[in-house]
Design a protein around this motif. Structure first.
Motif, PDB file in Angstrom:
ATOM      1  N   ASP A 161      42.417  40.507  43.832  1.00 50.01           N
ATOM      2  CA  ASP A 161      43.981  39.879  43.091  1.00 50.01           C
ATOM      3  C   ASP A 161      44.090  40.738  42.102  1.00 50.01           C
ATOM      4  OD1 ASP A 161      44.591  39.158  45.772  1.00 50.01           O
ATOM      5  OD2 ASP A 161      44.999  37.146  45.057  1.00 50.01           O
ATOM      6  N   VAL A 162      42.450  39.518  41.010  1.00 51.15           N
ATOM      7  CA  VAL A 162      43.183  40.070  39.532  1.00 51.15           C
ATOM      8  C   VAL A 162      42.414  41.690  39.025  1.00 51.15           C
ATOM      9  CG1 VAL A 162      40.736  40.495  37.628  1.00 51.15           C
ATOM     10  CG2 VAL A 162      41.557  37.579  39.116  1.00 51.15           C
ATOM     11  N   VAL A 163      41.745  42.500  39.973  1.00 52.62           N
ATOM     12  CA  VAL A 163      41.893  44.167  39.963  1.00 52.62           C
ATOM     13  C   VAL A 163      43.511  44.479  39.926  1.00 52.62           C
ATOM     14  CG1 VAL A 163      41.807  46.084  40.796  1.00 52.62           C
ATOM     15  CG2 VAL A 163      39.337  43.819  40.237  1.00 52.62           C
ATOM     16  N   GLY A 164      43.793  44.009  41.020  1.00 52.33           N
ATOM     17  CA  GLY A 164      45.968  44.563  41.258  1.00 52.33           C
ATOM     18  C   GLY A 164      46.164  44.133  40.163  1.00 52.33           C
ATOM     19  N   HIS A 165      45.651  43.015  39.735  1.00 50.39           N
ATOM     20  CA  HIS A 165      46.919  42.552  38.586  1.00 50.39           C
ATOM     21  C   HIS A 165      46.862  43.153  37.220  1.00 50.39           C
ATOM     22  CE1 HIS A 165      48.227  39.781  35.131  1.00 50.39           C
ATOM     23  NE2 HIS A 165      47.598  39.994  34.982  1.00 50.39           N
ATOM     24  N   ASN A 166      45.402  44.218  37.216  1.00 57.80           N
ATOM     25  CA  ASN A 166      44.752  44.699  35.999  1.00 57.80           C
ATOM     26  C   ASN A 166      44.962  46.085  35.681  1.00 57.80           C
ATOM     27  OD1 ASN A 166      43.469  42.658  34.285  1.00 57.80           O
ATOM     28  ND2 ASN A 166      41.760  42.571  35.366  1.00 57.80           N
ATOM     29  N   VAL A 167      44.980  46.480  37.119  1.00 58.01           N
ATOM     30  CA  VAL A 167      45.473  48.156  37.047  1.00 58.01           C
ATOM     31  C   VAL A 167      46.730  47.897  37.071  1.00 58.01           C
ATOM     32  CG1 VAL A 167      45.877  49.800  39.285  1.00 58.01           C
ATOM     33  CG2 VAL A 167      43.465  48.752  37.879  1.00 58.01           C
ATOM     34  N   ALA A 168      48.050  47.573  37.669  1.00 58.16           N
ATOM     35  CA  ALA A 168      49.219  47.135  37.789  1.00 58.16           C
ATOM     36  C   ALA A 168      50.019  46.972  35.918  1.00 58.16           C
ATOM     37  CB  ALA A 168      50.139  46.103  38.232  1.00 58.16           C
ATOM     38  N   ASN A 169      49.069  46.813  35.015  1.00 51.05           N
ATOM     39  CA  ASN A 169      49.043  46.584  33.394  1.00 51.05           C
ATOM     40  C   ASN A 169      48.591  47.490  32.871  1.00 51.05           C
ATOM     41  OD1 ASN A 169      51.635  44.310  33.480  1.00 51.05           O
ATOM     42  ND2 ASN A 169      49.498  43.419  34.881  1.00 51.05           N
ATOM     43  N   LEU A 170      47.989  48.244  33.441  1.00 50.84           N
ATOM     44  CA  LEU A 170      46.881  49.701  33.044  1.00 50.84           C
ATOM     45  C   LEU A 170      47.654  50.041  31.316  1.00 50.84           C
ATOM     46  CD1 LEU A 170      44.107  50.193  32.530  1.00 50.84           C
ATOM     47  CD2 LEU A 170      45.370  51.675  34.565  1.00 50.84           C
TER      48      LEU A 170
ATOM     49  N   ASP B  16      49.886  46.214  24.574  1.00 54.22           N
ATOM     50  CA  ASP B  16      49.377  45.295  24.124  1.00 54.22           C
ATOM     51  C   ASP B  16      49.063  43.875  25.630  1.00 54.22           C
ATOM     52  OD1 ASP B  16      49.288  45.333  22.183  1.00 54.22           O
ATOM     53  OD2 ASP B  16      51.443  44.973  21.614  1.00 54.22           O
ATOM     54  N   ALA B  17      48.576  44.548  26.504  1.00 56.90           N
ATOM     55  CA  ALA B  17      48.194  43.479  27.713  1.00 56.90           C
ATOM     56  C   ALA B  17      46.685  43.020  27.718  1.00 56.90           C
ATOM     57  CB  ALA B  17      48.400  44.756  28.642  1.00 56.90           C
ATOM     58  N   LEU B  18      46.747  42.078  28.176  1.00 54.25           N
ATOM     59  CA  LEU B  18      46.269  41.252  27.836  1.00 54.25           C
ATOM     60  C   LEU B  18      44.824  41.574  29.372  1.00 54.25           C
ATOM     61  CD1 LEU B  18      46.697  38.026  26.525  1.00 54.25           C
ATOM     62  CD2 LEU B  18      45.247  40.014  25.496  1.00 54.25           C
ATOM     63  N   GLN B  19      43.866  41.771  29.441  1.00 54.33           N
ATOM     64  CA  GLN B  19      43.056  41.743  31.243  1.00 54.33           C
ATOM     65  C   GLN B  19      42.639  40.463  31.314  1.00 54.33           C
ATOM     66  OE1 GLN B  19      40.061  45.223  30.882  1.00 54.33           O
ATOM     67  NE2 GLN B  19      38.648  43.268  32.184  1.00 54.33           N
ATOM     68  N   ALA B  20      42.350  40.410  32.161  1.00 54.35           N
ATOM     69  CA  ALA B  20      42.673  38.916  33.798  1.00 54.35           C
ATOM     70  C   ALA B  20      40.741  39.249  33.784  1.00 54.35           C
ATOM     71  CB  ALA B  20      43.252  38.791  34.315  1.00 54.35           C
ATOM     72  N   ARG B  21      39.985  38.253  34.028  1.00 58.91           N
ATOM     73  CA  ARG B  21      38.962  38.394  34.947  1.00 58.91           C
ATOM     74  C   ARG B  21      38.659  37.234  35.316  1.00 58.91           C
ATOM     75  NH1 ARG B  21      35.699  42.508  32.350  1.00 58.91           N
ATOM     76  NH2 ARG B  21      35.903  42.699  30.013  1.00 58.91           N
ATOM     77  N   THR B  22      37.341  36.761  36.699  1.00 57.54           N
ATOM     78  CA  THR B  22      37.424  35.866  37.899  1.00 57.54           C
ATOM     79  C   THR B  22      35.905  35.182  36.749  1.00 57.54           C
ATOM     80  OG1 THR B  22      38.271  37.414  39.259  1.00 57.54           O
ATOM     81  CG2 THR B  22      37.170  35.613  40.216  1.00 57.54           C
ATOM     82  N   ASN B  23      36.179  34.396  37.170  1.00 56.88           N
ATOM     83  CA  ASN B  23      35.121  33.941  36.328  1.00 56.88           C
ATOM     84  C   ASN B  23      34.064  32.679  37.776  1.00 56.88           C
ATOM     85  OD1 ASN B  23      35.273  34.542  33.923  1.00 56.88           O
ATOM     86  ND2 ASN B  23      36.481  32.971  33.765  1.00 56.88           N
ATOM     87  N   PRO B  24      33.239  33.193  38.489  1.00 56.92           N
ATOM     88  CA  PRO B  24      32.857  32.524  39.437  1.00 56.92           C
ATOM     89  C   PRO B  24      31.736  31.068  39.201  1.00 56.92           C
ATOM     90  CG  PRO B  24      32.037  35.162  39.704  1.00 56.92           C
ATOM     91  CD  PRO B  24      33.021  34.412  38.236  1.00 56.92           C
TER      92      PRO B  24
END
Length: 97
Positions: free
Chosen positions: A17-26, A30-38
Motif C-alpha cells: 500500500d505504501v509503495v502504491g502511494h509513493n509511486v502514485a505521487n512519483l 514536493d511529495a514526501l516519501q512514506a515508509r513502513t516501519n515494522p
C-alpha cells in the motif's frame, strides 16, 4: 493457527500500500516519501507504523521497486509458514481422530 505469519502477511500488504502511494505521487512536486516501519510484538508477530520523510527529496522509483520485491518475498514466506502450520494441525487432528 500461527498468528505471527498472519501479521507478517498484513505487514507485506501494508508495505505494498505504501509503495502504491509513493509511486502514485512519483511526479508530484514536493511529495514526501512514506515508509513502513515494522516492529516485533511482545505477543509474537509484527506490528508496523507508517512514517513520512520530513524533507521533500523526491521519491526514488528504485527504492519503491526494492520495497515491492521485499513485500512479495515477505508475503510468500509468511504464507508458506501459515500453510505448513495448517497442514501440521490437520495431521495432528487426523491422528487424534
Amino acid at each position: 493457527m500461527n498468528l505471527s505469519s498472519l501479521s507478517g502477511m498484513q505487514l507485506a500488504a501494508q508495505m505494498l500500500d505504501v509503495v502504491g502511494h509513493n509511486v502514485a505521487n512519483l511526479n508530484t512536486p514536493d511529495a514526501l516519501q512514506a515508509r513502513t516501519n515494522p516492529q516485533t510484538s511482545a505477543a509474537g508477530g509484527v506490528t508496523s507504523t507508517i512514517s513520512v520523510s520530513e524533507a521533500p527529496g523526491g521519491i526514488d522509483l528504485v527504492d519503491q521497486v526494492v520495497s515491492m520485491i521485499q513485500a512479495q518475498i515477505l508475503y510468500s514466506a509468511n504464507a508458506q509458514v501459515f500453510r505448513t502450520a495448517d497442514e501440521t494441525y490437520g495431521t495432528l487432528f487426523d491422528i487424534r481422530a
